[in-house]
Design a protein around this motif. Sequence first.
Motif, PDB file in Angstrom:
ATOM      1  N   TRP A  58     -13.036  -6.989  -1.627  1.00  0.00           N
ATOM      2  CA  TRP A  58     -12.299  -5.967  -2.309  1.00  0.00           C
ATOM      3  C   TRP A  58     -13.448  -6.287  -3.361  1.00  0.00           C
ATOM      4  N   ASN A  59     -14.185  -5.225  -4.035  1.00  0.00           N
ATOM      5  CA  ASN A  59     -14.732  -5.546  -5.125  1.00  0.00           C
ATOM      6  C   ASN A  59     -15.101  -6.723  -5.023  1.00  0.00           C
ATOM      7  N   LYS A  60     -15.835  -7.655  -4.361  1.00  0.00           N
ATOM      8  CA  LYS A  60     -16.460  -8.719  -4.842  1.00  0.00           C
ATOM      9  C   LYS A  60     -15.874  -9.912  -5.013  1.00  0.00           C
ATOM     10  N   ASN A  61     -14.359  -9.753  -4.514  1.00  0.00           N
ATOM     11  CA  ASN A  61     -13.152 -11.169  -4.676  1.00  0.00           C
ATOM     12  C   ASN A  61     -12.283 -10.858  -3.448  1.00  0.00           C
ATOM     13  N   LYS A  62     -11.253 -12.369  -3.598  1.00  0.00           N
ATOM     14  CA  LYS A  62     -11.051 -12.619  -2.172  1.00  0.00           C
ATOM     15  C   LYS A  62      -9.389 -12.254  -2.534  1.00  0.00           C
ATOM     16  N   TYR A  63      -8.768 -12.143  -2.051  1.00  0.00           N
ATOM     17  CA  TYR A  63      -7.565 -12.397  -1.538  1.00  0.00           C
ATOM     18  C   TYR A  63      -6.600 -13.312  -0.484  1.00  0.00           C
ATOM     19  N   ASP A  64      -6.191 -14.283  -0.224  1.00  0.00           N
ATOM     20  CA  ASP A  64      -5.204 -14.577   0.323  1.00  0.00           C
ATOM     21  C   ASP A  64      -3.343 -14.166   0.271  1.00  0.00           C
ATOM     22  N   LEU A  65      -3.277 -13.661   2.459  1.00  0.00           N
ATOM     23  CA  LEU A  65      -2.295 -12.597   2.000  1.00  0.00           C
ATOM     24  C   LEU A  65      -1.714 -12.928   3.687  1.00  0.00           C
ATOM     25  N   LYS A  66      -0.659 -13.122   2.708  1.00  0.00           N
ATOM     26  CA  LYS A  66       0.360 -13.880   4.437  1.00  0.00           C
ATOM     27  C   LYS A  66       0.910 -12.699   4.886  1.00  0.00           C
ATOM     28  N   ILE A  67       1.405 -12.310   6.104  1.00  0.00           N
ATOM     29  CA  ILE A  67       2.190 -10.712   6.272  1.00  0.00           C
ATOM     30  C   ILE A  67       2.658 -10.778   7.842  1.00  0.00           C
ATOM     31  N   PRO A  68       3.989 -10.529   8.414  1.00  0.00           N
ATOM     32  CA  PRO A  68       4.418 -10.356   9.654  1.00  0.00           C
ATOM     33  C   PRO A  68       3.211  -8.979  10.549  1.00  0.00           C
ATOM     34  N   VAL A  69       3.274  -9.970  11.706  1.00  0.00           N
ATOM     35  CA  VAL A  69       1.787  -9.329  12.632  1.00  0.00           C
ATOM     36  C   VAL A  69       2.433  -7.910  13.397  1.00  0.00           C
ATOM     37  N   ASP A  70       3.684  -8.324  12.925  1.00  0.00           N
ATOM     38  CA  ASP A  70       4.014  -6.090  13.666  1.00  0.00           C
ATOM     39  C   ASP A  70       4.004  -5.671  12.571  1.00  0.00           C
ATOM     40  N   SER A  71       3.673  -5.509  11.804  1.00  0.00           N
ATOM     41  CA  SER A  71       3.427  -4.932  10.455  1.00  0.00           C
ATOM     42  C   SER A  71       2.267  -4.053  10.601  1.00  0.00           C
ATOM     43  N   THR A  72       2.360  -2.488  10.614  1.00  0.00           N
ATOM     44  CA  THR A  72       1.217  -1.739  10.811  1.00  0.00           C
ATOM     45  C   THR A  72       0.803  -1.965   9.434  1.00  0.00           C
ATOM     46  N   GLY A  73      -0.593  -0.794  10.141  1.00  0.00           N
ATOM     47  CA  GLY A  73      -1.734  -1.072   9.407  1.00  0.00           C
ATOM     48  C   GLY A  73      -1.506   0.081   7.991  1.00  0.00           C
TER      49      GLY A  73
END
Length: 275
Positions: A58-73
Motif C-alpha cells: 500500500w502506498n509504495k510500502n510493504k507489510y508482512d501479515l500472518k492471518i488465519p486462512v479462514d478469515s474473511t475479507g
Amino acid sequence: METEAKPKEAESLGEDVEKGGAEATSHTDAGNSTTQDSNISNGDDTEDKETVDLKIIWNKNKYDLKIPVDSTGAKLKESIHSLTGLPPAMQKVMYKGLLPEDKTLREIKITNGAKIMVVGSTINDVLAVNTPKEVIQQEVKAEENKKEPLCRQKQHRKVLDKGKPDDIMPAIKGTKERLPTVPLSGMYNKSGGKVRLTFKLEQDQLWIGTKERTEKVPMGSIKNIVSEPIEGHEDYHMMAFQLGPTEASQYWVYWVPAQFVDAIKDTVLGKWQYF
C-alpha cells in the motif's frame, strides 16, 4: 503324596497371580493409553488455526501479515487497518480482482506469500486534498505578506523610479469597475517600455501590445495573476501575468488603475465580465 501335591498347587497359584498381574498391568496400560489419546484430541482443539503469510502493498510500502486462512475479507481489512492506519471503509483490496468481504481467504484460494494490493487514502490525505480553495488562498496571501513588498524589490524599482507615466489612464482608489471597452494603455512593462492591454473576450485572448509587436495570449494559458498596490500611489497597481508553469514566465505591467484590477483577474482567470 500330599507333600508332592502342595508345590503343584502353589505353582498353580503362582501362575494365577502372574496372570492376574499381567491382566492388571494390561488394564493399567490400556487406561493410560486412553488418557493420552484423550489429551491429544483435546490438544488438537486448542491448537492455533491454520495461517497464511501475506505481503500487503500500500502506498509504495510493504507489510508482512500472518492471518488465519479462514478469515474473511472483512477481517483482512481490519488487519490492514492495524498495519497501515487506513480505515476499512476507505480500502480497496485487490487479489486477482477486487477481494470480496464475505468470503474467506481459503475460499478465495489465497496461499502463502500472496501479494495483496491495497488502494486508498487516509482521512488526513483526503482532508489535505479537499482543503477549501479559500483557505489555500488565505495561506498564500499570508505568506506573501511576510515577504518584502514587491514595489521595494530592486528588479521593480528601476521601472517604478521612472515615475507615473504622463499618459496613464486615471485611477480611482477603493472602487471596482468593469473593464472599459477600450484598451488599457499608458502603462510600463518590465523593460520600461510602454504597454497596452486589450481583452478580446470573443476570441478568449489577451493582447499585450508594445511599440514593437502585439502578443495574442489565450486567456486559458495564463496560470495566475498577482498584483500589489504601488507604495505612495495606492490607486495604481503593479501586476504580473504568469504565462507559463513557473514564476519565471511572469509578464509584469506597472501602473494599472486600481479600479480595474479585480475585473482583470476575473476576466482572465474565469469569471467573465459581459458588457
